[in-house]
Design an enzyme around this catalytic site. Sequence first.
Site, mmCIF file in Angstrom:
data_model
loop_
_atom_site.group_PDB
_atom_site.id
_atom_site.type_symbol
_atom_site.label_atom_id
_atom_site.label_comp_id
_atom_site.label_asym_id
_atom_site.label_seq_id
_atom_site.Cartn_x
_atom_site.Cartn_y
_atom_site.Cartn_z
ATOM 1 N N GLY A 73 0.853 -1.190 0.000
ATOM 2 C CA GLY A 73 0.000 0.000 0.000
ATOM 3 C C GLY A 73 0.890 1.241 0.000
ATOM 4 C CE LYS A 251 -0.740 6.489 13.960
ATOM 5 N NZ LYS A 251 -0.569 6.936 12.592
HETATM 6 N N1 LIG Z 1 0.402 5.207 4.985
HETATM 7 C C1 LIG Z 1 1.124 5.663 5.972
HETATM 8 O O1 LIG Z 1 1.539 6.823 5.971
HETATM 9 C C2 LIG Z 1 1.490 4.761 7.110
HETATM 10 C C3 LIG Z 1 2.532 5.143 7.933
HETATM 11 C C4 LIG Z 1 2.883 4.324 8.970
HETATM 12 C C5 LIG Z 1 2.200 3.142 9.166
HETATM 13 N N2 LIG Z 1 1.173 2.779 8.357
HETATM 14 C C6 LIG Z 1 0.510 1.497 8.610
HETATM 15 O O2 LIG Z 1 0.940 0.573 7.598
HETATM 16 C C7 LIG Z 1 -0.087 -0.390 7.389
HETATM 17 C C8 LIG Z 1 -0.372 -0.496 5.912
HETATM 18 O O3 LIG Z 1 -0.898 0.725 5.469
HETATM 19 P P1 LIG Z 1 -0.702 1.301 4.008
HETATM 20 O O4 LIG Z 1 -0.888 2.764 4.140
HETATM 21 O O5 LIG Z 1 0.559 0.799 3.401
HETATM 22 O O6 LIG Z 1 -1.904 0.611 3.200
HETATM 23 P P2 LIG Z 1 -3.006 1.348 2.272
HETATM 24 O O7 LIG Z 1 -4.196 1.665 3.095
HETATM 25 O O8 LIG Z 1 -2.348 2.439 1.502
HETATM 26 O O9 LIG Z 1 -3.382 0.245 1.203
HETATM 27 C C9 LIG Z 1 -4.206 -0.839 1.466
HETATM 28 C C10 LIG Z 1 -3.441 -2.094 1.090
HETATM 29 O O10 LIG Z 1 -4.208 -3.239 1.452
HETATM 30 C C11 LIG Z 1 -4.157 -4.157 0.375
HETATM 31 N N3 LIG Z 1 -5.290 -5.060 0.482
HETATM 32 C C12 LIG Z 1 -6.588 -4.825 0.160
HETATM 33 N N4 LIG Z 1 -7.320 -5.940 0.405
HETATM 34 C C13 LIG Z 1 -6.454 -6.865 0.889
HETATM 35 C C14 LIG Z 1 -6.596 -8.212 1.323
HETATM 36 N N5 LIG Z 1 -7.781 -8.811 1.327
HETATM 37 N N6 LIG Z 1 -5.502 -8.860 1.777
HETATM 38 C C15 LIG Z 1 -4.291 -8.265 1.804
HETATM 39 N N7 LIG Z 1 -4.090 -6.995 1.406
HETATM 40 C C16 LIG Z 1 -5.169 -6.312 0.956
HETATM 41 C C17 LIG Z 1 -4.150 -3.290 -0.842
HETATM 42 O O11 LIG Z 1 -3.673 -4.004 -1.948
HETATM 43 C C18 LIG Z 1 -3.177 -2.208 -0.415
HETATM 44 O O12 LIG Z 1 -1.839 -2.615 -0.627
HETATM 45 C C19 LIG Z 1 -1.274 0.063 8.238
HETATM 46 O O13 LIG Z 1 -1.262 -0.648 9.444
HETATM 47 C C20 LIG Z 1 -1.002 1.522 8.498
HETATM 48 O O14 LIG Z 1 -1.574 1.968 9.703
HETATM 49 C C21 LIG Z 1 0.818 3.572 7.311
#
Ligand SMILES: NC(=O)c1ccc[n+]([C@@H]2O[C@H](COP(=O)([O-])OP(=O)(O)OC[C@H]3O[C@@H](n4cnc5c(N)ncnc54)[C@H](O)[C@@H]3O)[C@@H](O)[C@H]2O)c1
Length: 407
Positions: A73, A251
Amino acid sequence: MFIFYFTVLRLHKQSFTYYLRLSLVSDKILFLLNHISYNTGKLTLNEILVICLKSSRKCASSVVETVCIIGSGNWGSAIAKIVGRNVQRLPNFEKRVTMYVYEEVINGKKLTEIINETHENVKYLPGHKLPENVVAVPDVIEAAREADILIFVIPHQFIRTICSTLLGKIKPTAIGLSLIKGFDQAEGGGIELISHIISKHLKIQCAVLMGANLAGEVAEEKFCETTIGCRDSRVVVVDDEDAVEICGALKNIVACGAGFVDGLGLGDNTKAAVIRLGLMEMIKFVDVFYPGSKLATFFESCGVADLITTCYGGRNRKVSEAFVKSKKSIKQLEDEMLNGQKLQGPITAEEVNYMLKTKGMEDRFPLFTAIHRICIGEVKAEEMINCIKNHPEHMVKMEMSEVVEES
Ligand SMILES: NC(=O)c1ccc[n+]([C@@H]2O[C@H](COP(=O)([O-])OP(=O)(O)OC[C@H]3O[C@@H](n4cnc5c(N)ncnc54)[C@H](O)[C@@H]3O)[C@@H](O)[C@H]2O)c1
């Protein structure tokens, strides 16, 4: 257990703190993260960690480690960009980094094919080229099979399915690093930390990385801090890695509250109050359910810094603001506004509430409780401030001032 805590004020005129524990598990991870280079052009973090690592153990061994990123993601792709580039210049790492991609079709073409041909995750991190050694793989077993280091970075609601798919299919010597923010519900009315789920189900050790790390800014290589929580495998240590992880999850609930304040146009003072009360509930939550953690952990990047950035810049805040203004449901707004990205705040609020309700403790966490009730439509957002006016934080202060007046 060793704790290294650095403040490099002199070099950059900018407070740079880095909190890490060195342990058997963390050797490999830190060696990799050492080169993640969160800070652009400022090698201080790298230099410090190189010194730490050299002085710790033989992490710079001749063994070549393979890395797999489980998730693609917004955050997964940003991390892939950095990890992919860093392994290229390190002798200790296999150059090919696999990235598990949940397959989707974009304009008639598979996302994995698009990533492998254009080296861009056009859906989740458009505008950033991934290094060519990052290979998108739609099969999580194939992606993870040969990995020595597994970086978990999927939305937390999918972790159990991924773990059961991977069970018995990964190297038993692999180690994990979770970048996932969220909880899962545990049987009997509790919550389970994501790193614990990974450790328990895959029988590997799992460290956590949490911090004020909005993916877009990390991908642009802007300066930021982060916090690593890692359990020492040889001795029993204070469970601060739990506190690090819990901060990352909680958070997102507070960010919903900040978004409601923005949606209601209540102003910066109210928003600051919500952030402060949120921080106090985060501290209390850890104190009640994971006693023994250190207050200082909340003042690391994973605590107050991540809370602030999420309450101003994150998607939970943005959607919560729109929730108040548009009167659409959270789910509808998530679908409309996030282009496939997942919201973590409302679902984490629900998981936390499940436990608080079971334990009869909703009143002790009025902000978390109010935010959950607003998210599920039980209470109007306009009621949030009323819900927290009698917050125990205020009551304690009143009691103290009464004591002063009386004396
Ligand atoms: N985006 C940020 O800035 C950020 C920063 C720090 C931590 N995080 C954490 O990282 C984690 C991932 O967040 P993100 O922002 O990379 O994701 P995202 O919300 O941008 O994307 C969603 C992801 O989930 C995948 N997905 C959808 N359905 C799915 C399924 N059934 N099985 C597996 N994967 C599936 C999609 O392909 C996509 O890769 C979360 O826990 C988030 O809190 C995010």
